[in-house]
Design a protein around this motif. Sequence first.
Motif, PDB file in Angstrom:
ATOM      1  N   ASP A 105      -6.445  10.944  -8.271  1.00 53.27           N
ATOM      2  CA  ASP A 105      -5.328  10.763  -7.341  1.00 53.27           C
ATOM      3  C   ASP A 105      -5.832   9.958  -6.138  1.00 53.27           C
ATOM      4  O   ASP A 105      -6.263  10.540  -5.145  1.00 53.27           O
ATOM      5  CB  ASP A 105      -4.801  12.129  -6.905  1.00 53.27           C
ATOM      6  CG  ASP A 105      -3.636  12.027  -5.940  1.00 53.27           C
ATOM      7  OD1 ASP A 105      -2.966  10.976  -5.907  1.00 53.27           O
ATOM      8  OD2 ASP A 105      -3.407  13.014  -5.204  1.00 53.27           O
ATOM      9  N   GLU A 130      -5.142   3.543   2.617  1.00 50.56           N
ATOM     10  CA  GLU A 130      -4.428   3.276   3.862  1.00 50.56           C
ATOM     11  C   GLU A 130      -5.065   2.080   4.554  1.00 50.56           C
ATOM     12  O   GLU A 130      -6.249   2.140   4.899  1.00 50.56           O
ATOM     13  CB  GLU A 130      -4.489   4.493   4.792  1.00 50.56           C
ATOM     14  CG  GLU A 130      -3.807   5.723   4.259  1.00 50.56           C
ATOM     15  CD  GLU A 130      -2.298   5.582   4.139  1.00 50.56           C
ATOM     16  OE1 GLU A 130      -1.712   4.785   4.879  1.00 50.56           O
ATOM     17  OE2 GLU A 130      -1.724   6.288   3.289  1.00 50.56           O
ATOM     18  N   ASP A 141     -14.442   9.381  -0.206  1.00 45.90           N
ATOM     19  CA  ASP A 141     -13.756   9.188   1.075  1.00 45.90           C
ATOM     20  C   ASP A 141     -14.548   8.091   1.777  1.00 45.90           C
ATOM     21  O   ASP A 141     -15.643   8.342   2.283  1.00 45.90           O
ATOM     22  CB  ASP A 141     -13.753  10.485   1.879  1.00 45.90           C
ATOM     23  CG  ASP A 141     -12.965  10.375   3.174  1.00 45.90           C
ATOM     24  OD1 ASP A 141     -12.674   9.242   3.618  1.00 45.90           O
ATOM     25  OD2 ASP A 141     -12.645  11.422   3.752  1.00 45.90           O
ATOM     26  N   GLN A 160     -10.023   4.681   1.833  1.00 48.08           N
ATOM     27  CA  GLN A 160      -9.735   5.116   0.461  1.00 48.08           C
ATOM     28  C   GLN A 160     -10.190   6.555   0.281  1.00 48.08           C
ATOM     29  O   GLN A 160     -11.350   6.879   0.533  1.00 48.08           O
ATOM     30  CB  GLN A 160     -10.492   4.201  -0.511  1.00 48.08           C
ATOM     31  CG  GLN A 160     -10.449   4.652  -1.950  1.00 48.08           C
ATOM     32  CD  GLN A 160     -11.229   3.694  -2.826  1.00 48.08           C
ATOM     33  OE1 GLN A 160     -10.685   2.704  -3.271  1.00 48.08           O
ATOM     34  NE2 GLN A 160     -12.498   3.975  -3.060  1.00 48.08           N
ATOM     35  N   SER A 195      -5.632   7.416  -2.832  1.00 42.72           N
ATOM     36  CA  SER A 195      -4.752   7.057  -1.729  1.00 42.72           C
ATOM     37  C   SER A 195      -5.479   6.003  -0.903  1.00 42.72           C
ATOM     38  O   SER A 195      -6.678   6.140  -0.633  1.00 42.72           O
ATOM     39  CB  SER A 195      -4.464   8.288  -0.875  1.00 42.72           C
ATOM     40  OG  SER A 195      -3.693   7.934   0.248  1.00 42.72           O
ATOM     41  N   ARG A 204       3.228   5.695  -5.870  1.00 44.37           N
ATOM     42  CA  ARG A 204       3.197   5.456  -7.330  1.00 44.37           C
ATOM     43  C   ARG A 204       4.408   4.654  -7.799  1.00 44.37           C
ATOM     44  O   ARG A 204       4.898   4.813  -8.908  1.00 44.37           O
ATOM     45  CB  ARG A 204       3.078   6.759  -8.114  1.00 44.37           C
ATOM     46  CG  ARG A 204       1.909   7.648  -7.705  1.00 44.37           C
ATOM     47  CD  ARG A 204       0.582   6.939  -7.830  1.00 44.37           C
ATOM     48  NE  ARG A 204      -0.530   7.828  -7.537  1.00 44.37           N
ATOM     49  CZ  ARG A 204      -1.349   7.674  -6.494  1.00 44.37           C
ATOM     50  NH1 ARG A 204      -1.179   6.671  -5.649  1.00 44.37           N
ATOM     51  NH2 ARG A 204      -2.340   8.514  -6.306  1.00 44.37           N
ATOM     52  N   TYR A 214       0.835  -1.207   0.000  1.00 39.27           N
ATOM     53  CA  TYR A 214       0.000   0.000   0.000  1.00 39.27           C
ATOM     54  C   TYR A 214       0.870   1.257   0.000  1.00 39.27           C
ATOM     55  O   TYR A 214       0.569   2.219  -0.710  1.00 39.27           O
ATOM     56  CB  TYR A 214      -0.958   0.010   1.195  1.00 39.27           C
ATOM     57  CG  TYR A 214      -2.179  -0.858   0.969  1.00 39.27           C
ATOM     58  CD1 TYR A 214      -3.203  -0.453   0.116  1.00 39.27           C
ATOM     59  CD2 TYR A 214      -2.307  -2.081   1.608  1.00 39.27           C
ATOM     60  CE1 TYR A 214      -4.312  -1.245  -0.100  1.00 39.27           C
ATOM     61  CE2 TYR A 214      -3.424  -2.893   1.400  1.00 39.27           C
ATOM     62  CZ  TYR A 214      -4.417  -2.461   0.546  1.00 39.27           C
ATOM     63  OH  TYR A 214      -5.521  -3.247   0.326  1.00 39.27           O
ATOM     64  N   TRP A 227      -4.176   7.205 -12.849  1.00 40.28           N
ATOM     65  CA  TRP A 227      -3.453   8.325 -12.254  1.00 40.28           C
ATOM     66  C   TRP A 227      -3.411   9.561 -13.150  1.00 40.28           C
ATOM     67  O   TRP A 227      -3.045  10.641 -12.700  1.00 40.28           O
ATOM     68  CB  TRP A 227      -2.050   7.896 -11.852  1.00 40.28           C
ATOM     69  CG  TRP A 227      -2.085   6.855 -10.765  1.00 40.28           C
ATOM     70  CD1 TRP A 227      -3.058   6.662  -9.834  1.00 40.28           C
ATOM     71  CD2 TRP A 227      -1.097   5.862 -10.514  1.00 40.28           C
ATOM     72  NE1 TRP A 227      -2.735   5.606  -9.013  1.00 40.28           N
ATOM     73  CE2 TRP A 227      -1.534   5.087  -9.410  1.00 40.28           C
ATOM     74  CE3 TRP A 227       0.122   5.531 -11.101  1.00 40.28           C
ATOM     75  CZ2 TRP A 227      -0.803   4.030  -8.892  1.00 40.28           C
ATOM     76  CZ3 TRP A 227       0.841   4.471 -10.587  1.00 40.28           C
ATOM     77  CH2 TRP A 227       0.390   3.737  -9.485  1.00 40.28           C
ATOM     78  N   ASN A 230       0.772   4.116  -2.938  1.00 41.40           N
ATOM     79  CA  ASN A 230       0.560   5.537  -2.660  1.00 41.40           C
ATOM     80  C   ASN A 230       1.716   6.400  -3.149  1.00 41.40           C
ATOM     81  O   ASN A 230       1.524   7.567  -3.480  1.00 41.40           O
ATOM     82  CB  ASN A 230       0.310   5.764  -1.168  1.00 41.40           C
ATOM     83  CG  ASN A 230      -1.038   5.230  -0.735  1.00 41.40           C
ATOM     84  OD1 ASN A 230      -1.979   5.133  -1.515  1.00 41.40           O
ATOM     85  ND2 ASN A 230      -1.136   4.857   0.535  1.00 41.40           N
TER      86      ASN A 230
END
Length: 117
Positions: free
Chosen positions: A60, A64, A94, A82, A62, A18, A12, A56, A16
Motif C-alpha cells: 500500500d 506526497e 518511509d 514515499q 502513498s 487508486r 499524485y 496494490w 493515492n
Amino acid sequence: MTDAERLLKRTYAAFNARDIASVLGVMHPDVDWPNGMEGGRVRGHDAVRGYWTRQWQIIDPSVEPRHITTTRDGRVDVAVHQVVRDLAGRIVKDEIVHHVYAFEAGLITSMEIETRP
C-alpha cells in the motif's frame, strides 16, 4: 504554480486514491514508466495499469509531493515523501525519493526514480 506542477499534484492525489483512469489520462499512450517493485520498466497504459494492479495486491504505497522544480533539460523533478506499508498497515519504507518526469504536449512521456543522499 506551473501547469506541470498543478497536473502532478492532481496526479499524485489520484494515484493515492487508486484512481488509475485519472492518472493514465495524463500519460502519453506509450509512456515509459519504472517498475520500482519488480525492476525494469513498463511501457504503455496497459502495462502501467497491470503493474499498479499487481503492486496494490502486495503493498500500500502513498506518495506526497514535497518540492517541485524544473531541471536544466526541461524535465520536472518532484521530491516525494514515499511511505510504503504492507497490507496489514506496517511501514515497510518511509523515505524521500525524486520522481523526474518528461512531458510532451502536456502529457507525461516518462518518469525516472532517483534516490539521493
